[in-house]
Write a protein that holds these residues in place. Structure first.
Motif, short mmCIF file in Angstrom:
data_model
loop_
_atom_site.label_atom_id
_atom_site.label_comp_id
_atom_site.label_asym_id
_atom_site.label_seq_id
_atom_site.Cartn_x
_atom_site.Cartn_y
_atom_site.Cartn_z
N ILE A 309 -1.67 -3.47 -6.87
CA ILE A 309 -2.14 -4.65 -6.13
C ILE A 309 -1.05 -5.14 -5.18
O ILE A 309 -1.33 -5.49 -4.02
CB ILE A 309 -2.56 -5.76 -7.10
N ARG A 310 0.17 -5.16 -5.63
CA ARG A 310 1.27 -5.61 -4.75
C ARG A 310 1.40 -4.66 -3.56
O ARG A 310 1.69 -5.09 -2.44
CB ARG A 310 2.57 -5.71 -5.53
N MET A 311 1.19 -3.36 -3.80
CA MET A 311 1.22 -2.39 -2.72
C MET A 311 0.10 -2.66 -1.72
O MET A 311 0.33 -2.67 -0.49
CB MET A 311 1.08 -0.98 -3.28
N LEU A 312 -1.12 -2.88 -2.21
CA LEU A 312 -2.25 -3.13 -1.33
C LEU A 312 -2.07 -4.42 -0.54
O LEU A 312 -2.42 -4.51 0.64
CB LEU A 312 -3.55 -3.19 -2.14
N ILE A 313 -1.51 -5.43 -1.18
CA ILE A 313 -1.23 -6.69 -0.48
C ILE A 313 -0.22 -6.46 0.64
O ILE A 313 -0.35 -7.00 1.75
CB ILE A 313 -0.71 -7.75 -1.47
N SER A 314 0.79 -5.62 0.35
CA SER A 314 1.81 -5.35 1.38
C SER A 314 1.23 -4.56 2.55
O SER A 314 1.66 -4.73 3.69
CB SER A 314 2.98 -4.59 0.76
N ILE A 315 0.25 -3.69 2.28
CA ILE A 315 -0.41 -2.93 3.36
C ILE A 315 -1.22 -3.88 4.23
O ILE A 315 -1.23 -3.78 5.46
CB ILE A 315 -1.30 -1.82 2.78
N GLY A 316 -1.95 -4.78 3.56
CA GLY A 316 -2.69 -5.80 4.29
C GLY A 316 -4.12 -5.42 4.61
O GLY A 316 -5.05 -5.87 3.96
N SER A 317 -4.34 -4.58 5.58
CA SER A 317 -5.69 -4.25 6.03
C SER A 317 -5.80 -2.74 6.25
O SER A 317 -4.79 -2.03 6.36
CB SER A 317 -6.03 -5.00 7.31
N PRO A 318 -7.05 -2.23 6.32
CA PRO A 318 -7.26 -0.78 6.46
C PRO A 318 -6.55 -0.14 7.65
O PRO A 318 -6.08 1.00 7.56
CB PRO A 318 -8.78 -0.66 6.61
N ALA A 323 0.04 4.01 8.89
CA ALA A 323 1.48 3.77 8.97
C ALA A 323 2.11 3.77 7.58
O ALA A 323 3.22 4.29 7.39
CB ALA A 323 1.75 2.44 9.67
N PHE A 324 1.40 3.22 6.61
CA PHE A 324 1.91 3.21 5.23
C PHE A 324 2.01 4.64 4.70
O PHE A 324 3.01 5.00 4.04
CB PHE A 324 1.00 2.37 4.33
N ILE A 325 1.00 5.44 4.96
CA ILE A 325 1.00 6.84 4.51
C ILE A 325 2.22 7.58 5.07
O ILE A 325 2.92 8.32 4.36
CB ILE A 325 -0.29 7.55 4.96
N LEU A 370 -10.46 -4.38 -1.43
CA LEU A 370 -11.21 -3.17 -1.71
C LEU A 370 -11.25 -2.23 -0.50
O LEU A 370 -11.08 -1.02 -0.65
CB LEU A 370 -12.63 -3.50 -2.15
N GLU A 371 -11.48 -2.77 0.68
CA GLU A 371 -11.55 -1.92 1.87
C GLU A 371 -10.22 -1.23 2.14
O GLU A 371 -10.18 -0.06 2.53
CB GLU A 371 -11.99 -2.75 3.08
N THR A 372 -9.14 -1.95 1.91
CA THR A 372 -7.81 -1.34 2.06
C THR A 372 -7.61 -0.25 1.03
O THR A 372 -7.08 0.83 1.34
CB THR A 372 -6.72 -2.42 1.92
N ALA A 373 -8.04 -0.51 -0.19
CA ALA A 373 -7.92 0.48 -1.25
C ALA A 373 -8.72 1.73 -0.92
O ALA A 373 -8.26 2.86 -1.11
CB ALA A 373 -8.37 -0.11 -2.58
N MET A 374 -9.95 1.55 -0.43
CA MET A 374 -10.79 2.69 -0.09
C MET A 374 -10.19 3.50 1.06
O MET A 374 -10.23 4.73 1.06
CB MET A 374 -12.19 2.21 0.28
N ALA A 375 -9.64 2.79 2.04
CA ALA A 375 -9.03 3.48 3.18
C ALA A 375 -7.82 4.30 2.73
O ALA A 375 -7.61 5.43 3.17
CB ALA A 375 -8.62 2.46 4.24
#
Length: 495
Positions: A309-318, A323-325, A370-375
């Motif tokens: 969750i902390r990782m997804l929060i840091s990514i922010g949006s899809p 760039a994160f990858i 969820l959308e960020t996680a799916m992306a």
């Protein structure tokens, strides 16, 4: 397992043995293979004279040692509980596929299976559930224990401490007081004492967790209710504020039960191994469970879903996923929720959790992440970098999203892992206590590579050893410590 024998190279039909030639001495050893495993102690008989100039600390004359950093391929116990095939993505409790249990069973029914070896009849299940729930009530003194923590104490710190605290309430459960064979006799009285502690630990784990939660919320504690399921009681104890006929949402109750079931055991993971290592000293089970809880606390284990969750929060949006990858590939960022120490393909639990997530989101609404996680999921599954390294989503990737959608705070996620894992810890602890041949204390060997024998040097003759890892770190002091260090007072010169 049998001892190795020295012989000439075998001929003829295949044998269930391993032939090893020690090129130092020319001796050939035949080691029995049982259940596709060999005894590490077989290598201890492979001795050799120490070579000229060889370090005495190698202990060459005392037999060959097996080195396995991180227990990558060392079996420390014979078990009948959980089977994992990491290459095929298989997880079975006592032979039953996790997919079938998650669909048809419940957490407490599966707890019975893990601990006692078979699925219970209706009457056996009623009895077991009744005993567990009856033992969920805490002593009134425990309120003072929990209130002694700071308002912002991490709930896993509280839970770990609370399990250890429980041991002080039950002297009849302590082998140090009742005799070291308290749990290893295997007779009716010994088994009854063992089962009583099992009821208490499973029953009280939800109460302790709920108390840790309510400390953080600034709320009074709730007495466990009657008539609710295991997870229903847990949700009630966390959330009830005096409402009449309060009943937790059945979808969330069921979802939590499924999550508890699939997290109940996972073979000899870090925390289970810690429980067995601690339990091998024949300490009381409460202390062993507290040790396991401390091990689970780490971000490489029970804290992984929080890290997702902390990782997804840091990514922010899809749109930020590519760039994160790339940052992950450059080792600038850490990817959480993908890959597993055991599974080299998809974690079978992840499919169950993904389905459970859909049911929860229908009630709670979709989580904003969820959308960020799916992306991230889709990008990683298509990227050759992750495919080559077999970094598929694991159970932590989706479970954190469910917990977040259900309204649990991030630092409570490891607690939601620890509570059901108590069942697996107890199953393995019980198996070890009752194993054939009794319990041997776990005492791993080491390969010593430090200094050889050297003589003591007086302080005035020593040469300072410098280096980041060879000297204590200097830390910054502030507040009262800084002022005290600048002050003068009697015998200051001795400090």
């Amino acid at each position: 397992m049998g001892r190795p024998t020295t012989s000439s190279l075998p001929e003829g039909a295949p044998q269930d043995s391993l032939t090893v030639r020690d090129n130092r001495t020319g001796k050939v050893y035949t080691i029995p293979i049982e259940d596709n495993a060999i005894s590490a102690m077989a290598f201890k008989s492979m001795t050799s004279p120490r070579k000229p100039g060889e370090r005495e600390e190698n202990e060459t004359e005392k037999g060959l040692r097996v080195q396995d950093k991180g227990f990558l391929n060392t079996a420390v116990i014979r078990s009948e509980i959980t089977y994992i095939d990491g290459e095929a993505g298989v997880l079975r409790y006592r032979g039953y596929p996790i997919e079938q249990l998650a669909l048809k069973s419940s957490h407490l029914e599966t707890a019975y299976l893990l601990i006692y070896g078979s699925l219970p009849t209706k009457e056996q299940h009623r009895f077991f559930e009744s005993e567990v729930m009856r033992h969920s009530v805490m002593h009134a003194d425990s309120e003072g224990f929990f209130r002694s923590f700071r308002y912002d104490a991490h709930p896993m710190s509280m839970l770990t401490s609370a399990f250890a605290m429980l041991g002080s309430y039950y002297s009849e459960a302590n082998p140090s007081l009742q005799g070291q064979r308290l749990y290893t006799k295997g007779d009716a009285a010994s088994l009854a004492t063992m089962d009583r502690q099992i009821y208490r630990l499973i029953g009280k784990s939800i109460t302790l967790a709920a108390m840790a939660y309510r400390v953080r919320q600034g709320r009074n504690f709730v007495t466990p209710p009657t008539g609710l399921s295991y997870t229903g009681s847990f949700l009630y104890q966390m959330d009830h504020l005096g409402e009449e006929n309060y009943t937790p949402n059945p979808v969330l109750e069921k979802a939590l039960d499924v999550l508890f079931l699939i997290h109940a055991d996972h073979e000899l993971n870090a925390s289970c191994t810690t429980v067995l290592q601690t339990g091998s000293s024949l300490v009381d089970p409460y202390s062993a469970i507290a040790a396991g809880c401390a091990s689970l606390y780490g971000p490489l284990h029970g804290g992984a879903n929080e890290a997702v969750i902390r990782m997804l929060i840091s990514i922010g949006s899809p749109e930020n996923v590519p760039a994160f990858i790339e940052a992950v590939k450059k080792r600038e960022k850490t990817l959480s929720g993908f890959g597993h120490r055991v599974y080299k393909t998809s974690d079978p639990r992840s499919f169950i959790v993904r389905k459970t997530a859909d049911e929860v989101f229908k009630v709670t609404g979709k989580d904003a992440l969820l959308e960020t996680a799916m992306a991230l999921h889709d990008a990683a599954m298509k990227d050759e970098y992750f495919i080559k390294r077999k970094l598929a989503p694991n159970v932590d990737f989706w479970s954190g999203l469910i917990y977040r959608a259900m309204g649990f705070p991030l630092d409570f996620f490891p607690v939601l892992f620890a509570v059901p894992r108590v069942v697996g810890w107890l199953a393995h602890w019980r198996q070890m206590m009752l194993q054939e041949g009794g319990v041997k204390i776990w005492r791993p060997r080491q390969v010593y590579v430090g200094s050889g024998k050297r003589d003591y040097v007086p302080a005035e003759e020593r040469v300072a050893v410098e280096g980041l890892r060879q000297t204590p770190s200097k830390v910054e002091h502030g507040g009262i410590t800084k002022r005290t260090m600048l002050a003068t007072f009697k015998e200051r010169s001795k400090l």
